[in-house]
Design an enzyme around this catalytic site. Structure first.
Site: not given
Length: 358
Positions: A118, A177
Site C-alpha cells: 500500500h 505492517h
C-alpha cells in the site's frame, strides 16, 4: 535474528500506542488505508489522468504494475512478518505474555509484510501525479512567476507527504505492517516512479512489447517461485500464518495472496497495451474530438461510472486457477474500457449529435 526481533518488538510498542491513543481517528485511518489500496490506481486515478493527459495515464499504469511486481519480489526475498501474527509466534516475550493487538477487517493480508504494498503503490502513483502537475508550472518561471511556482511546488509536495504519512500510519495502526516496512515501501515506490521519469519508450510501445513485458514478468516471478520451491523454500509461507492468526476467517481474502496481485497487474498492463494499439483508440482519442474539453469530461465521467460497475462483478473463489483467469480478464477489461471502449462510444455519440445538428 536478535536485531530483527528488537525492531519488531519496538514496532509492536508503536502499534499499541497508535491503537490506544488514536482510537478517535480510527475511521480516518481506515479510510487512508483504502486510499493507499493499489486497486484504486486502476479504478480512480488512471481514468482521471488518462483523459487529461495520455502520457501521464500510460506512465501511471506502467509504474503501478512494475512497482507492484518489484514489491512482490522484495516480499519473497525479505520474508517480512506482519504484526498480527508475529506477536502470536515470537518467543521474545516472557511467560507467553504476548501483546494484544486489535485486528480489523482489512488487517489480515496474506502475503509477506515487507515492503508495504500500500505504501509503495501510494508513493509511486502520487509521485507521478505530483511531478506531472508540476510540469505544467515550469513555464511560470519563464514568465517571472517564480514565487507562484515555488508556492505550488511546496503545496503539492506537502500534500504528497501528508498522504504518504497518513497511509503509513494507517497501515501500522491496523497491525498489518511494522513501521520499517511502510517506510521501506514509500522510498521504494519513489525510486520506481523516478526511474519511469526517464523511460520515454513506454509511450510508443507496441502491443508486441506489452505482451513480451507481460510474459517476462510472469515467467520471472513463476520461475523464481519454482526454483526456490525446489530448494524447499516455500514462498507462500505467509498464507497459513494469516489463516491461523486472523481473528475472523471471513477477513481472509484470496485477492490479497501474492499471485493474485501479480495476475491483476499483468491483466491491467495487457489491457492498456491492447487498448492503446486498437483502432477504437486511434479513431476516438487521436481524432478531432480528442482536443475538446467536453469530450474529455464525458470520457472521465463515463469511465469512472463504468468502472464502479466492475465492483459488482464478484469473481468466484472456490477454484483458485479459475479465480486467477477471471481476475486477469477483469483487470484487463478496466484499462481497455478507459482507453478504447468509453472514448469510442463518446466519440460516436458526439459525431451522431453533430450530424443531427447539421
Amino acid at each position: 535474528s536478535i536485531k530483527m526481533d528488537l525492531l519488531h518488538s519496538n514496532g509492536v510498542l508503536i502499534i499499541q500506542h497508535l491503537q490506544r491513543d488514536y482510537r478517535a481517528y480510527q475511521d480516518f485511518l481506515n479510510f487512508m488505508s483504502h486510499v493507499g489500496d493499489p486497486r484504486n490506481i486502476f479504478s480512480i486515478y488512471f481514468p482521471l489522468w488518462f483523459q487529461l493527459n495520455q502520457v501521464v495515464g500510460t506512465k501511471m499504469i506502467w509504474v503501478a504494475v512494475i512497482g507492484d511486481w518489484f514489491n512482490l519480489i522484495f516480499k519473497w526475498i525479505l520474508f517480512g512478518h506482519r504484526p498480527y501474527w508475529w506477536v502470536q509466534e515470537t518467543m521474545i516475550y516472557p511467560n507467553q505474555s504476548s501483546p494484544c493487538l486489535e485486528q480489523f477487517p482489512i488487517t489480515c493480508e496474506t502475503g509477506p509484510g515487507s515492503p508495504s504494498g500500500h505504501a509503495m503503490g501510494s508513493s509511486c502513483i502520487w509521485y507521478v501525479m505530483v511531478t506531472a502537475a508540476l510540469s505544467y508550472t515550469v513555464r511560470w518561471k519563464e514568465k517571472s512567476a517564480v514565487t507562484l511556482h515555488r508556492l505550488t511546488w511546496s503545496f503539492l509536495w506537502s500534500i504528497f507527504w501528508i498522504i504518504q504519512i497518513s497511509v503509513c500510519i494507517s497501515r501500522v495502526f491496523i497491525a498489518t505492517h511494522f513501521p520499517h516496512q511502510v517506510i521501506l515501501g514509500v522510498f521504494a515506490g519513489i525510486l520506481v516512479a523516478e526511474a519511469f521519469e526517464h523511460t520515454p519508450a513506454i509511450q510508443t510501445a507496441s502491443l508486441r512489447m506489452y505482451i513480451k513485458t507481460n510474459l517476462f514478468l510472469f515467467i520471472f516471478a513463476l520461475g523464481f517461485y519454482l526454483v526456490l520451491k525446489l530448494l524447499d523454500i516455500d514462498l507462500l509461507w505467509s498464507v497459513p500464518k494469516a489463516k491461523k492468526w486472523c481473528a475472523n476467517p471471513d477477513w481472509i481474502n484470496i485477492d490479497t495472496t501474492p499471485f493474485a496481485g501479480l495476475v491483476r497487474n499483468l491483466g491491467a498492463l495487457f489491457g492498456l497495451g491492447f487498448g492503446i494499439n486498437s483502432e477504437m483508440f486511434i479513431t476516438s482519442c487521436k481524432g478531432k474530438n480528442s482536443c475538446k474539453i467536453s469530450f474529455r469530461i464525458l470520457c472521465i465521467a463515463a469511465s469512472l461510472a463504468t468502472l464502479q460497475l466492475y465492483n459488482f462483478v464478484k469473481i468466484p473463489t472456490h477454484t483458485e486457477y479459475l479465480f486467477y483467469i477471471l481476475s486477469f480478464c477483469k483487470s484487463a477489461a478496466m484499462p481497455l474500457t478507459v482507453v478504447a471502449l468509453v472514448p469510442y462510444c463518446v466519440h460516436s455519440l458526439m459525431r451522431t449529435t453533430e450530424k443531427k445538428l447539421n
